[in-house]
Motif scaffolding. Structure first.
Motif, PDB file in Angstrom:
ATOM      1  N   LYS A   4       0.821  -1.220   0.000  1.00 40.19           N
ATOM      2  CA  LYS A   4       0.000   0.000   0.000  1.00 40.19           C
ATOM      3  C   LYS A   4       0.853   1.267   0.000  1.00 40.19           C
ATOM      4  CE  LYS A   4      -4.190  -1.799   2.144  1.00 40.19           C
ATOM      5  NZ  LYS A   4      -4.982  -1.894   3.369  1.00 40.19           N
ATOM      6  N   ASN A   5       2.058   1.154   0.508  1.00 41.04           N
ATOM      7  CA  ASN A   5       2.935   2.324   0.606  1.00 41.04           C
ATOM      8  C   ASN A   5       3.767   2.562  -0.659  1.00 41.04           C
ATOM      9  OD1 ASN A   5       2.073   2.774   3.231  1.00 41.04           O
ATOM     10  ND2 ASN A   5       3.584   1.370   4.075  1.00 41.04           N
TER      11      ASN A   5
ATOM     12  N   GLN B 187       4.229  -1.358 -10.737  1.00 45.61           N
ATOM     13  CA  GLN B 187       4.338  -1.895 -12.096  1.00 45.61           C
ATOM     14  C   GLN B 187       5.745  -2.423 -12.352  1.00 45.61           C
ATOM     15  OE1 GLN B 187       1.557  -2.181 -14.187  1.00 45.61           O
ATOM     16  NE2 GLN B 187       3.013  -3.578 -15.156  1.00 45.61           N
ATOM     17  N   LYS B 188       6.748  -1.691 -11.865  1.00 45.25           N
ATOM     18  CA  LYS B 188       8.137  -2.147 -12.028  1.00 45.25           C
ATOM     19  C   LYS B 188       8.367  -3.454 -11.272  1.00 45.25           C
ATOM     20  CE  LYS B 188      10.170   2.446 -12.678  1.00 45.25           C
ATOM     21  NZ  LYS B 188      10.935   3.518 -12.029  1.00 45.25           N
ATOM     22  N   LEU B 189       7.827  -3.520 -10.048  1.00 45.91           N
ATOM     23  CA  LEU B 189       7.949  -4.742  -9.245  1.00 45.91           C
ATOM     24  C   LEU B 189       7.257  -5.920  -9.934  1.00 45.91           C
ATOM     25  CD1 LEU B 189       7.323  -3.431  -5.611  1.00 45.91           C
ATOM     26  CD2 LEU B 189       9.451  -4.395  -6.494  1.00 45.91           C
ATOM     27  N   LEU B 190       6.082  -5.632 -10.528  1.00 49.93           N
ATOM     28  CA  LEU B 190       5.340  -6.672 -11.240  1.00 49.93           C
ATOM     29  C   LEU B 190       6.135  -7.192 -12.430  1.00 49.93           C
ATOM     30  CD1 LEU B 190       2.748  -8.324 -11.759  1.00 49.93           C
ATOM     31  CD2 LEU B 190       1.843  -6.358 -12.999  1.00 49.93           C
ATOM     32  N   ASP B 191       6.667  -6.263 -13.227  1.00 50.21           N
ATOM     33  CA  ASP B 191       7.466  -6.652 -14.394  1.00 50.21           C
ATOM     34  C   ASP B 191       8.673  -7.486 -13.980  1.00 50.21           C
ATOM     35  OD1 ASP B 191       5.695  -5.243 -15.935  1.00 50.21           O
ATOM     36  OD2 ASP B 191       6.955  -3.453 -16.110  1.00 50.21           O
ATOM     37  N   ASN B 192       9.312  -7.075 -12.894  1.00 54.76           N
ATOM     38  CA  ASN B 192      10.498  -7.782 -12.414  1.00 54.76           C
ATOM     39  C   ASN B 192      10.136  -9.173 -11.888  1.00 54.76           C
ATOM     40  OD1 ASN B 192      13.394  -7.711 -11.792  1.00 54.76           O
ATOM     41  ND2 ASN B 192      12.701  -7.898  -9.682  1.00 54.76           N
ATOM     42  N   ALA B 193       9.015  -9.262 -11.166  1.00 59.92           N
ATOM     43  CA  ALA B 193       8.585 -10.555 -10.623  1.00 59.92           C
ATOM     44  C   ALA B 193       8.281 -11.548 -11.745  1.00 59.92           C
ATOM     45  CB  ALA B 193       7.358 -10.368  -9.735  1.00 59.92           C
ATOM     46  N   VAL B 194       7.632 -11.049 -12.803  1.00 56.83           N
ATOM     47  CA  VAL B 194       7.322 -11.913 -13.958  1.00 56.83           C
ATOM     48  C   VAL B 194       8.609 -12.335 -14.653  1.00 56.83           C
ATOM     49  CG1 VAL B 194       6.218 -11.994 -16.231  1.00 56.83           C
ATOM     50  CG2 VAL B 194       5.015 -10.964 -14.302  1.00 56.83           C
ATOM     51  N   LYS B 195       9.520 -11.384 -14.800  1.00 56.85           N
ATOM     52  CA  LYS B 195      10.808 -11.664 -15.435  1.00 56.85           C
ATOM     53  C   LYS B 195      11.566 -12.738 -14.663  1.00 56.85           C
ATOM     54  CE  LYS B 195      14.836  -9.159 -17.186  1.00 56.85           C
ATOM     55  NZ  LYS B 195      15.520  -7.854 -17.195  1.00 56.85           N
ATOM     56  N   GLU B 196      11.510 -12.642 -13.325  1.00 54.70           N
ATOM     57  CA  GLU B 196      12.206 -13.599 -12.457  1.00 54.70           C
ATOM     58  C   GLU B 196      11.400 -14.889 -12.267  1.00 54.70           C
ATOM     59  OE1 GLU B 196      15.274 -13.202 -11.050  1.00 54.70           O
ATOM     60  OE2 GLU B 196      15.453 -11.354 -12.191  1.00 54.70           O
ATOM     61  N   GLU B 197      10.200 -14.930 -12.871  1.00 56.16           N
ATOM     62  CA  GLU B 197       9.286 -16.074 -12.757  1.00 56.16           C
ATOM     63  C   GLU B 197       8.871 -16.322 -11.308  1.00 56.16           C
ATOM     64  OE1 GLU B 197      10.445 -19.541 -14.925  1.00 56.16           O
ATOM     65  OE2 GLU B 197      10.830 -18.423 -16.760  1.00 56.16           O
ATOM     66  N   ASP B 198       8.776 -15.236 -10.530  1.00 59.65           N
ATOM     67  CA  ASP B 198       8.271 -15.308  -9.155  1.00 59.65           C
ATOM     68  C   ASP B 198       6.784 -14.988  -9.215  1.00 59.65           C
ATOM     69  OD1 ASP B 198       7.685 -15.192  -6.511  1.00 59.65           O
ATOM     70  OD2 ASP B 198       9.080 -13.585  -6.005  1.00 59.65           O
TER      71      ASP B 198
ATOM     72  N   LEU C 136       1.408 -12.247  -8.543  1.00 63.00           N
ATOM     73  CA  LEU C 136      -0.037 -12.269  -8.319  1.00 63.00           C
ATOM     74  C   LEU C 136      -0.446 -11.343  -7.170  1.00 63.00           C
ATOM     75  CD1 LEU C 136      -0.692 -16.048  -8.897  1.00 63.00           C
ATOM     76  CD2 LEU C 136      -1.701 -14.187 -10.204  1.00 63.00           C
ATOM     77  N   GLU C 137       0.397 -11.268  -6.136  1.00 66.52           N
ATOM     78  CA  GLU C 137       0.118 -10.357  -5.018  1.00 66.52           C
ATOM     79  C   GLU C 137       0.087  -8.911  -5.516  1.00 66.52           C
ATOM     80  OE1 GLU C 137       3.177 -10.963  -2.148  1.00 66.52           O
ATOM     81  OE2 GLU C 137       2.802 -13.117  -2.048  1.00 66.52           O
ATOM     82  N   ILE C 138       1.102  -8.551  -6.305  1.00 65.23           N
ATOM     83  CA  ILE C 138       1.199  -7.178  -6.812  1.00 65.23           C
ATOM     84  C   ILE C 138       0.034  -6.882  -7.751  1.00 65.23           C
ATOM     85  CG2 ILE C 138       2.618  -5.582  -8.168  1.00 65.23           C
ATOM     86  CD1 ILE C 138       5.071  -7.289  -7.185  1.00 65.23           C
ATOM     87  N   GLN C 139      -0.304  -7.860  -8.594  1.00 67.15           N
ATOM     88  CA  GLN C 139      -1.418  -7.704  -9.528  1.00 67.15           C
ATOM     89  C   GLN C 139      -2.722  -7.413  -8.778  1.00 67.15           C
ATOM     90  OE1 GLN C 139      -1.102  -7.876 -12.829  1.00 67.15           O
ATOM     91  NE2 GLN C 139      -3.222  -7.790 -13.441  1.00 67.15           N
ATOM     92  N   GLU C 140      -2.936  -8.116  -7.658  1.00 68.16           N
ATOM     93  CA  GLU C 140      -4.147  -7.898  -6.855  1.00 68.16           C
ATOM     94  C   GLU C 140      -4.177  -6.485  -6.283  1.00 68.16           C
ATOM     95  OE1 GLU C 140      -6.902  -9.777  -6.434  1.00 68.16           O
ATOM     96  OE2 GLU C 140      -5.961 -10.944  -8.038  1.00 68.16           O
TER      97      GLU C 140
END
Length: 200
Positions: free
Chosen positions: A162-163, A170-181, A186-190
């Motif tokens: 939330k903070n 969006q950057k965290l989401l892109d990185n998580a997908v890139k890292e296959e985490d 899914l947490e960030i997407q929610e």
């Protein structure tokens, strides 16, 4: 045979097996739930198939098989969970050739069958016998205690997300997908979805 259609009600951490998940299928007419124990990879694959918005950088096994089915001019018509033996569910994937109408039935693990069905938006069916043997009737209050796949982690990390600004998310989401985490993705997407709903 009179098949009963099931919907995916959610995925939760398995209370009986460490490192496993419980896929919860529901017969809407009777509210009878069918819990199926599945592995971590299958839980991720089903969740990603349901999300539609998150695309891994390289295709998962179920994505690869989906492309093969489409390339061979077949479509996935339905999944049938037809039997349970010693706690193990048996399922068929029903395919149909779009050109010749040839039908093809493949034996599959239920977790794989469901992961494929969500990619084709194909219905999932079972028999009354399977519902009688393995179905359970849960009240909604019970379900709220046992939330979806990644909700426990989301609750623990929700304040942290939330903070963070939308750009950072969006950057965290892109990185998580890139890292296959995909758990983190899914947490960030929610969180992104929650914020967009508030804006709307």
């Amino acid at each position: 045979m009179d098949y009963k259609q099931l919907i995916i009600r959610g995925i939760s951490y398995s209370q009986t097996q460490t490192g496993a998940y419980a896929l919860l299928l529901e017969h809407e007419e009777t509210n009878i739930k069918l819990p199926v124990v599945i592995g971590n990879f299958e839980a991720q694959s089903i969740s990603l198939g349901l999300e539609k918005d998150i695309h891994p950088p390289r295709p998962l096994t179920h994505d690869l098989f989906t492309k093969f089915i489409i390339s061979a001019n077949f479509e996935l018509v339905s999944v049938i969970i037809y039997q349970i033996v010693d706690g193990v569910f048996f399922s068929n994937i029903n395919l149909k050739n779009k050109i010749t109408d040839e039908e093809l039935i493949l034996d599959a693990r239920t977790s794989d069958a469901v992961a494929m069905s969500v990619r084709f938006d194909a219905p999932i069916y079972t028999t009354q016998q399977v519902l009688n043997e393995a179905g359970i009737l849960l009240e909604l209050d019970d379900l709220s205690k046992d939330e979806d796949v990644f909700s426990e982690k989301i609750n623990n990390e929700e304040d942290n997300l939330k903070n963070i600004s939308m750009d950072e998310l969006q950057k965290l989401l892109d990185n998580a997908v890139k890292e296959e985490d995909f758990d983190t993705a899914l947490e960030i997407q929610e969180e992104i979805k929650r914020r967009k709903k508030k804006i709307d």
